[in-house]
Design a protein around this motif. Sequence first.
Motif, PDB file in Angstrom:
ATOM      1  N   ARG A  59      -4.524  12.035  -1.791  1.00  0.00           N
ATOM      2  CA  ARG A  59      -3.386  12.449  -2.626  1.00  0.00           C
ATOM      3  C   ARG A  59      -3.521  13.928  -2.981  1.00  0.00           C
ATOM      4  NH1 ARG A  59      -0.359   8.050  -4.509  1.00  0.00           N
ATOM      5  NH2 ARG A  59      -1.418   6.068  -4.167  1.00  0.00           N
ATOM      6  N   LEU A 106       0.845  -1.214   0.000  1.00  0.00           N
ATOM      7  CA  LEU A 106       0.000   0.000   0.000  1.00  0.00           C
ATOM      8  C   LEU A 106       0.868   1.247   0.000  1.00  0.00           C
ATOM      9  CD1 LEU A 106      -2.839  -0.191   2.670  1.00  0.00           C
ATOM     10  CD2 LEU A 106      -3.058  -0.198   0.190  1.00  0.00           C
ATOM     11  N   ASP A 107       0.499   2.214  -0.803  1.00  0.00           N
ATOM     12  CA  ASP A 107       1.178   3.517  -0.768  1.00  0.00           C
ATOM     13  C   ASP A 107       0.728   4.264   0.483  1.00  0.00           C
ATOM     14  OD1 ASP A 107       2.501   3.212  -3.118  1.00  0.00           O
ATOM     15  OD2 ASP A 107       1.219   4.569  -4.298  1.00  0.00           O
ATOM     16  N   THR A 108       1.685   4.676   1.301  1.00  0.00           N
ATOM     17  CA  THR A 108       1.326   5.441   2.501  1.00  0.00           C
ATOM     18  C   THR A 108       2.195   6.684   2.593  1.00  0.00           C
ATOM     19  OG1 THR A 108       2.878   4.165   3.837  1.00  0.00           O
ATOM     20  CG2 THR A 108       0.593   3.426   3.878  1.00  0.00           C
ATOM     21  N   GLY A 109       1.630   7.714   3.210  1.00  0.00           N
ATOM     22  CA  GLY A 109       2.397   8.887   3.587  1.00  0.00           C
ATOM     23  C   GLY A 109       2.263   8.944   5.086  1.00  0.00           C
ATOM     24  N   LEU A 156      -2.672   6.479   1.382  1.00  0.00           N
ATOM     25  CA  LEU A 156      -2.921   7.408   0.275  1.00  0.00           C
ATOM     26  C   LEU A 156      -4.065   6.908  -0.602  1.00  0.00           C
ATOM     27  CD1 LEU A 156       0.778   8.220  -0.621  1.00  0.00           C
ATOM     28  CD2 LEU A 156      -0.886   9.784   0.400  1.00  0.00           C
ATOM     29  N   THR A 160      -7.177   3.018  -3.046  1.00  0.00           N
ATOM     30  CA  THR A 160      -5.733   2.989  -2.782  1.00  0.00           C
ATOM     31  C   THR A 160      -5.046   2.551  -4.080  1.00  0.00           C
ATOM     32  OG1 THR A 160      -5.608   0.650  -2.169  1.00  0.00           O
ATOM     33  CG2 THR A 160      -6.242   2.196  -0.419  1.00  0.00           C
ATOM     34  N   ASN A 161      -3.731   2.354  -3.995  1.00  0.00           N
ATOM     35  CA  ASN A 161      -3.006   1.903  -5.198  1.00  0.00           C
ATOM     36  C   ASN A 161      -3.192   0.404  -5.447  1.00  0.00           C
ATOM     37  OD1 ASN A 161      -1.386   1.545  -2.775  1.00  0.00           O
ATOM     38  ND2 ASN A 161       0.195   0.773  -4.121  1.00  0.00           N
TER      39      ASN A 161
END
Length: 453
Positions: A288, A259-262, A266, A273-274
């Motif tokens: 985002r 998973l894309d996280t900041g 995200l 999510t991605n």
Amino acid sequence: MAGFCDHKRDRHVVIIGNGIAGITCARHLRKKDHHARITIISGETPYFFSRTALMYVYMGHMRFEHIKPYEDWFWKKNRFDLVHEWVEKVDFEKKSIVLGNRELAYDILVLATGSKPRMFDYPGMDLKGVQGLYSFQDLQRMEKNTENIQKAVVVGGGLIGIELAEMLKTRKIAVTMLVRENNYWDNVLPEEEARLINRHIREHHVDLRLGVELRSVEADKEGKISAVTTSSGEEIACQFAGIAIGVKPNIDLFRESPLDTGEGILTDACFRTNVENVFAIGDCVEFRDIPGADRKKIEQVWYTARMHGETLAYNLTADKPVKYSPGVWFNSAKFFDIEYQTYGFIPPVHVKGQRSFYWEHREGRMCFRMLYDDRSKAILGINSLGMRWRHAFFDKAIREGWHIDKVMQGLEQANFNPEFFEPYYMEIIEAYNQQYGTAIKTRKRSFLSRLFN
Ligand SMILES: Cc1cc2nc3c(=O)[nH]c(=O)nc-3n(C[C@H](O)[C@H](O)[C@H](O)COP(=O)(O)OP(=O)(O)OC[C@H]3O[C@@H](n4cnc5c(N)ncnc54)[C@H](O)[C@@H]3O)c2cc1C
């Protein structure tokens, strides 16, 4: 809706988190999708409860049973499978969730894992009697940690800090509150509002220390908290320290995942999510792109989590997904006895090109601020303390960019429950007339004339 999510008839939708975001999504999904199997997992409590009302349980105004918005039979009736366990891992490749030594397969996964309290890494933070307040378990710990104690320190000048102070005061525990900033919550409130709340906190006999930070927590012989040391070198004896320096998205589970996280998980404006068929909603999300003017990428309030849940449920069932579009920002809270409402975005410090009209009641427990664009005189936002206003009025005024005179002319319509509240709007209009040289009428209309006009 090709590509948005798996639409097969008997799909298994798994929601991690039974907070307001997860539950709202589940409820709306069930209304639109009769066939889906819906599983809701939560490690905190078996049933959904109102986190915002936890303080009232501690203060004895309500029992825990009273803050569950739905009866226990509701879940079975709607065919929700409730799992009361902590998720240890999600295998996104296999599309399965690891719960102890078993796995649960999903077609669609909704992550609604909420927030967790921020903590310092100062010495003594792990001592007994030092804690934050977020979960039901925190409330239980607080019950134990504050049993028969005389003195507490609350660290943090935000919404949960003041709740902690109020909770402790109802148990007759002396409270010192350490606030790093120069005034209470002054990274959000303009100086006048922040000072009004400083005074109110002190009226409640809380020893409010401004411009003071925590440095360490000291232990007694049994390993329990005995004092805190502050940035000014002072040692304050206490048997409890409530740490309320904010929250952050609860996403540790997903740090080492695809998973894309900041700071949060995200997502796009449709909560995607991605990873295919994986969505995120509520406090754990980081958009985002900012979801509208004056909005933030991370939203950590109750009503936005509810809106996320409802929007995602729509998208999981509709032919065409819609983007989350929350409209004009608003929020409300209570600081001891003073209600706070805000509409639009009011920055804590002056911004070039903006001005504000500010009124404060002579007794210093109520105020009203209207922020506007200096050139066009269009309203930008409202802050109010100690009074109650109608949401729909200011939402419309800000959305349509009303001239500030027009807002004042209609202020009586914004007065909430006029039969029960004093017509302070009249004093506000009088002050406005004086400052702006206008002649807006302040006469209170009769009940009948209000009914027919
Ligand atoms: C004391 C307090 C007072 C508040 N007061 C207000 C207020 O007055 N107004 C306002 O707008 N907002 C308030 N808030 C904020 C508001 O409660 C949150 O914005 C809201 O609850 C977020 O909802 P959510 O569903 O995203 O997450 P949460 O309510 O945090 O729910 C997340 C759920 O995920 C579950 N979970 C997390 N990780 C796992 C895992 N690994 N396995 C299984 N389950 C997991 C947890 O059990 C939890 O039930 C307050 C918050 C607190 C703590």
